[in-house]
Design a protein around this motif. Structure first.
Motif, PDB file in Angstrom:
ATOM      1  N   PHE A  69       9.430  35.494  24.812  1.00  0.00           N
ATOM      2  CA  PHE A  69      10.201  36.639  24.332  1.00  0.00           C
ATOM      3  C   PHE A  69       9.530  37.913  24.808  1.00  0.00           C
ATOM      4  O   PHE A  69       8.302  38.050  24.708  1.00  0.00           O
ATOM      5  CB  PHE A  69      10.208  36.700  22.797  1.00  0.00           C
ATOM      6  CG  PHE A  69      11.184  35.800  22.121  1.00  0.00           C
ATOM      7  CD1 PHE A  69      12.540  36.103  22.094  1.00  0.00           C
ATOM      8  CD2 PHE A  69      10.753  34.656  21.471  1.00  0.00           C
ATOM      9  CE1 PHE A  69      13.444  35.283  21.441  1.00  0.00           C
ATOM     10  CE2 PHE A  69      11.639  33.822  20.815  1.00  0.00           C
ATOM     11  CZ  PHE A  69      12.996  34.135  20.803  1.00  0.00           C
ATOM     12  N   LEU A 114      12.722  41.931  19.336  1.00  0.00           N
ATOM     13  CA  LEU A 114      12.869  41.040  20.484  1.00  0.00           C
ATOM     14  C   LEU A 114      13.928  41.594  21.422  1.00  0.00           C
ATOM     15  O   LEU A 114      15.054  41.857  21.001  1.00  0.00           O
ATOM     16  CB  LEU A 114      13.269  39.634  20.022  1.00  0.00           C
ATOM     17  CG  LEU A 114      12.331  38.942  19.041  1.00  0.00           C
ATOM     18  CD1 LEU A 114      12.903  37.580  18.637  1.00  0.00           C
ATOM     19  CD2 LEU A 114      10.931  38.786  19.616  1.00  0.00           C
ATOM     20  N   LEU A 147      18.117  37.892  19.721  1.00  0.00           N
ATOM     21  CA  LEU A 147      17.538  39.120  20.260  1.00  0.00           C
ATOM     22  C   LEU A 147      17.831  40.240  19.276  1.00  0.00           C
ATOM     23  O   LEU A 147      18.851  40.238  18.593  1.00  0.00           O
ATOM     24  CB  LEU A 147      18.125  39.433  21.633  1.00  0.00           C
ATOM     25  CG  LEU A 147      17.817  38.413  22.718  1.00  0.00           C
ATOM     26  CD1 LEU A 147      18.409  38.875  24.045  1.00  0.00           C
ATOM     27  CD2 LEU A 147      16.328  38.146  22.844  1.00  0.00           C
ATOM     28  N   LEU A 194       9.152  41.912  23.960  1.00  0.00           N
ATOM     29  CA  LEU A 194       9.309  42.815  22.823  1.00  0.00           C
ATOM     30  C   LEU A 194       9.600  44.222  23.324  1.00  0.00           C
ATOM     31  O   LEU A 194       9.445  44.519  24.509  1.00  0.00           O
ATOM     32  CB  LEU A 194       8.044  42.830  21.962  1.00  0.00           C
ATOM     33  CG  LEU A 194       7.933  41.754  20.879  1.00  0.00           C
ATOM     34  CD1 LEU A 194       7.858  40.373  21.480  1.00  0.00           C
ATOM     35  CD2 LEU A 194       6.727  42.001  20.007  1.00  0.00           C
ATOM     36  N   LEU A 226      14.768  36.918  26.160  1.00  0.00           N
ATOM     37  CA  LEU A 226      14.233  35.569  26.085  1.00  0.00           C
ATOM     38  C   LEU A 226      14.259  34.995  27.485  1.00  0.00           C
ATOM     39  O   LEU A 226      15.320  34.923  28.118  1.00  0.00           O
ATOM     40  CB  LEU A 226      15.061  34.694  25.133  1.00  0.00           C
ATOM     41  CG  LEU A 226      14.623  33.226  25.035  1.00  0.00           C
ATOM     42  CD1 LEU A 226      13.188  33.114  24.519  1.00  0.00           C
ATOM     43  CD2 LEU A 226      15.575  32.444  24.157  1.00  0.00           C
TER      44      LEU A 226
END
Length: 130
Positions: free
Chosen positions: A67, A49, A122, A69, A52
């Motif tokens: 989120f 991650l 994260l 990636l 956000l």
């Protein structure tokens, strides 16, 4: 950015349409998901991650949270004018969970993405498998 030091990890099972969150070895969340279509598949691999986001319209297509990636689409050169980052986000079409309908992102219910946003730091590792 690198994977954080956390006991959490996500496993996305594309074929089973499931997202599982593990805290060490224990499953703490198991949710139905929608994944990419044959033309815009959700790529497999090991990611984490990276960001956000809170979309402007929490009732919109991306739900209340999204989120980003560390991975990208393997078929799209861009998405809505930006890099084709793979994401995990909510949805305003929960009836499509369990299907192959996205541009490569992983869709979960708005309740699930809200829980994930409160739970996961994260850097949390994400493994996308068949």
């Amino acid at each position: 950015m690198k994977a954080s030091q956390t006991g959490y990890r996500l496993v996305v099972a594309r074929k089973d349409h499931r997202l599982r969150v593990y805290d060490k070895q224990a499953v703490v969340l198991d949710e139905p998901i929608a994944v990419g279509t044959g033309d815009t598949p959700t790529p497999g691999g090991k990611f984490y991650l990276t960001e956000l986001l809170q979309p402007r319209n929490p009732a919109g297509a991306y739900g209340p949270y999204a989120f980003g990636l560390s991975g990208f689409s393997t078929t799209l050169e861009s998405f809505e004018g930006r890099a084709p980052v793979i994401g995990i986000h909510g949805t305003n079409q929960p009836n499509l969970l369990g299907q192959d309908v996205s541009h490569g992102c992983i869709r979960v219910s708005n309740d699930a993405i809200t829980r994930l946003a409160r739970l996961l730091p994260l850097g949390t590792p994400v493994e996308i498998v068949v």
